[in-house]
Design an enzyme around this catalytic site. Structure first.
Site, PDB file in Angstrom:
ATOM      1  N   ASP A   1       0.863  -1.173   0.000  1.00  0.00           N
ATOM      2  CA  ASP A   1       0.000   0.000   0.000  1.00  0.00           C
ATOM      3  C   ASP A   1       0.907   1.232   0.000  1.00  0.00           C
ATOM      4  O   ASP A   1       2.079   1.152   0.393  1.00  0.00           O
ATOM      5  CB  ASP A   1      -0.874  -0.027   1.260  1.00  0.00           C
ATOM      6  CG  ASP A   1      -1.606   1.283   1.483  1.00  0.00           C
ATOM      7  OD1 ASP A   1      -2.298   1.736   0.562  1.00  0.00           O
ATOM      8  OD2 ASP A   1      -1.468   1.847   2.591  1.00  0.00           O
ATOM      9  N   LEU A   2       0.370   2.370  -0.421  1.00  0.00           N
ATOM     10  CA  LEU A   2       1.167   3.598  -0.452  1.00  0.00           C
ATOM     11  C   LEU A   2       0.941   4.466   0.788  1.00  0.00           C
ATOM     12  O   LEU A   2       1.737   4.455   1.710  1.00  0.00           O
ATOM     13  CB  LEU A   2       0.863   4.390  -1.726  1.00  0.00           C
ATOM     14  CG  LEU A   2       1.413   3.799  -3.038  1.00  0.00           C
ATOM     15  CD1 LEU A   2       0.985   4.649  -4.232  1.00  0.00           C
ATOM     16  CD2 LEU A   2       2.936   3.694  -2.991  1.00  0.00           C
ATOM     17  N   ASP A   3      -0.161   5.206   0.814  1.00  0.00           N
ATOM     18  CA  ASP A   3      -0.387   6.177   1.885  1.00  0.00           C
ATOM     19  C   ASP A   3      -0.521   5.502   3.244  1.00  0.00           C
ATOM     20  O   ASP A   3      -1.319   4.592   3.435  1.00  0.00           O
ATOM     21  CB  ASP A   3      -1.644   7.000   1.580  1.00  0.00           C
ATOM     22  CG  ASP A   3      -1.483   7.806   0.303  1.00  0.00           C
ATOM     23  OD1 ASP A   3      -0.796   8.833   0.345  1.00  0.00           O
ATOM     24  OD2 ASP A   3      -2.021   7.383  -0.734  1.00  0.00           O
TER      25      ASP A   3
ATOM     26  N   THR B   1      -2.989   0.129  -4.197  1.00  0.00           N
ATOM     27  CA  THR B   1      -3.357   1.411  -3.605  1.00  0.00           C
ATOM     28  C   THR B   1      -4.808   1.784  -3.848  1.00  0.00           C
ATOM     29  O   THR B   1      -5.462   1.229  -4.735  1.00  0.00           O
ATOM     30  CB  THR B   1      -2.435   2.517  -4.173  1.00  0.00           C
ATOM     31  OG1 THR B   1      -2.765   3.774  -3.596  1.00  0.00           O
ATOM     32  CG2 THR B   1      -2.578   2.607  -5.692  1.00  0.00           C
ATOM     33  N   GLY B   2      -5.280   2.727  -3.071  1.00  0.00           N
ATOM     34  CA  GLY B   2      -6.592   3.306  -3.337  1.00  0.00           C
ATOM     35  C   GLY B   2      -6.500   4.429  -4.347  1.00  0.00           C
ATOM     36  O   GLY B   2      -7.519   4.930  -4.817  1.00  0.00           O
TER      37      GLY B   2
ATOM     38  N   LYS C   1      -8.355  -4.987  -2.960  1.00  0.00           N
ATOM     39  CA  LYS C   1      -6.939  -5.199  -3.230  1.00  0.00           C
ATOM     40  C   LYS C   1      -6.616  -6.689  -3.216  1.00  0.00           C
ATOM     41  O   LYS C   1      -5.851  -7.179  -4.050  1.00  0.00           O
ATOM     42  CB  LYS C   1      -6.084  -4.456  -2.204  1.00  0.00           C
ATOM     43  CG  LYS C   1      -6.183  -2.939  -2.280  1.00  0.00           C
ATOM     44  CD  LYS C   1      -5.229  -2.287  -1.286  1.00  0.00           C
ATOM     45  CE  LYS C   1      -5.322  -0.772  -1.332  1.00  0.00           C
ATOM     46  NZ  LYS C   1      -4.362  -0.123  -0.416  1.00  0.00           N
TER      47      LYS C   1
ATOM     48  N   ASP D   1      -2.071  -0.481   6.079  1.00  0.00           N
ATOM     49  CA  ASP D   1      -2.348   0.222   7.339  1.00  0.00           C
ATOM     50  C   ASP D   1      -3.815   0.506   7.595  1.00  0.00           C
ATOM     51  O   ASP D   1      -4.173   0.978   8.663  1.00  0.00           O
ATOM     52  CB  ASP D   1      -1.599   1.568   7.352  1.00  0.00           C
ATOM     53  CG  ASP D   1      -2.268   2.592   6.445  1.00  0.00           C
ATOM     54  OD1 ASP D   1      -2.379   2.336   5.230  1.00  0.00           O
ATOM     55  OD2 ASP D   1      -2.697   3.643   6.960  1.00  0.00           O
TER      56      ASP D   1
ATOM     57  N   ASN E   1      -9.023  -0.742   3.855  1.00  0.00           N
ATOM     58  CA  ASN E   1      -8.986  -1.152   2.459  1.00  0.00           C
ATOM     59  C   ASN E   1      -7.795  -2.050   2.143  1.00  0.00           C
ATOM     60  O   ASN E   1      -7.670  -2.554   1.024  1.00  0.00           O
ATOM     61  CB  ASN E   1      -9.010   0.066   1.524  1.00  0.00           C
ATOM     62  CG  ASN E   1      -7.799   0.968   1.689  1.00  0.00           C
ATOM     63  OD1 ASN E   1      -7.212   1.064   2.771  1.00  0.00           O
ATOM     64  ND2 ASN E   1      -7.415   1.647   0.626  1.00  0.00           N
TER      65      ASN E   1
END
Length: 272
Positions: A9-11, A43-44, A200, A223, A226
């Protein structure tokens, strides 16, 4: 066990609060790639908002975007698999959001659309200005989402946000109850609305199996809510230290928060 795929995941996970990848993460992920391990972003975000991170990691894999709504090939510049919202479903979402002060973005084709320059829009624009022009996300103002729905090919998701978390929870729960759509929290004040079944974990499993592997070969980092679908499906699901307790409880492992080199430590211990 030797993991063959790293899903990130990114953020809140790979990115620190300033939207940077820690140097330790860059080094270890580069080592992993050179060792033949596949590194994948899940990612979202819209694919137009991933460019700087994708290029910094020097990836050759497709990206899982908008919480699994679609899989995007950056090198071919095309969508490989997707399940977007229909125009009728998008209209239902807008009907529920009408007469509320909930902020909303509509992610479509190759752009993020907005009607009003809410805080989220302004923050993204400010971040965009720090990037080279070729890496800037495409944000487009429209006078009406209702009209825009009929002018685009694919509607990936709605990103809704509000400082009034009680109201946001209430409205998005009503959308989920009244439609066949999924509402997932992707940030402390943001709920993403997508077609039910998209996640995901689903899209990651689809791609992993297309590569002749299975989810036991995957180590995944996330984190937020999602991310749960991939954390629970992966051979090793790792929650960040800044995750909420509900996320940590369902992960196999909890590492340091996203300001510290927890990702690098886990990869060195379990992968390299």
């Amino acid at each position: 066990m030797s993991y063959r795929i790293i899903a990130l995941d990114l953020d809140g996970t790979l990115l620190d609060p300033q939207k940077n990848i820690l140097p330790e993460s860059l080094i270890v992920l580069n080592e992993a790639r050179k060792a033949g391990i596949k590194v994948l972003i899940a990612t979202g975000r819209h694919h137009v908002a991933i460019h700087p991170f994708y290029q910094a990691l020097q990836l050759d894999t497709p990206a899982i975007c908008c919480n699994g709504t679609y899989l995007y090939d950056y090198h071919e510049k095309k969508v490989l698999a997707s399940d977007p919202l229909s125009s009728q479903e998008a209209i239902k979402v807008l009907t529920h959001l009408k007469n509320t002060d909930i902020h909303r973005l509509m992610y479509v084709d190759d752009a993020m659309l907005y009607e009003e320059p809410y805080d989220t829009v302004l923050r993204t624009m400010k971040w965009s200005e720090t990037l080279p022009e070729s890496q800037r996300p495409t944000m487009r103002h429209v006078t009406s989402f209702q009209h825009a729905i009929h002018e685009v090919q694919s509607i990936w998701k709605f990103a809704t946000s509000s400082p009034d978390l009680v109201k946001l929870r209430e409205v998005t729960a009503q959308i989920e109850n009244d439609t066949d759509l999924s509402c997932e929290w992707s940030w402390f004040d943001q709920v993403d609305i997508t077609k039910k079944g998209n996640s995901k974990g689903m899209r990651l499993k689809q791609w992993v199996e297309s590569q002749g592997m299975n989810m036991k070969d995957v180590i995944a980092f996330g984190d937020n809510f999602n991310d749960l679908s991939m954390l629970k499906a992966a051979g090793l699901g790792v929650a960040m230290g800044n995750s909420g307790d509900a996320i940590k409880e369902q992960a196999d492992l909890v590492t340091l928060d996203n300001t510290q080199p927890g990702i690098a430590e886990v990869i060195r211990k379990y992968v390299l």
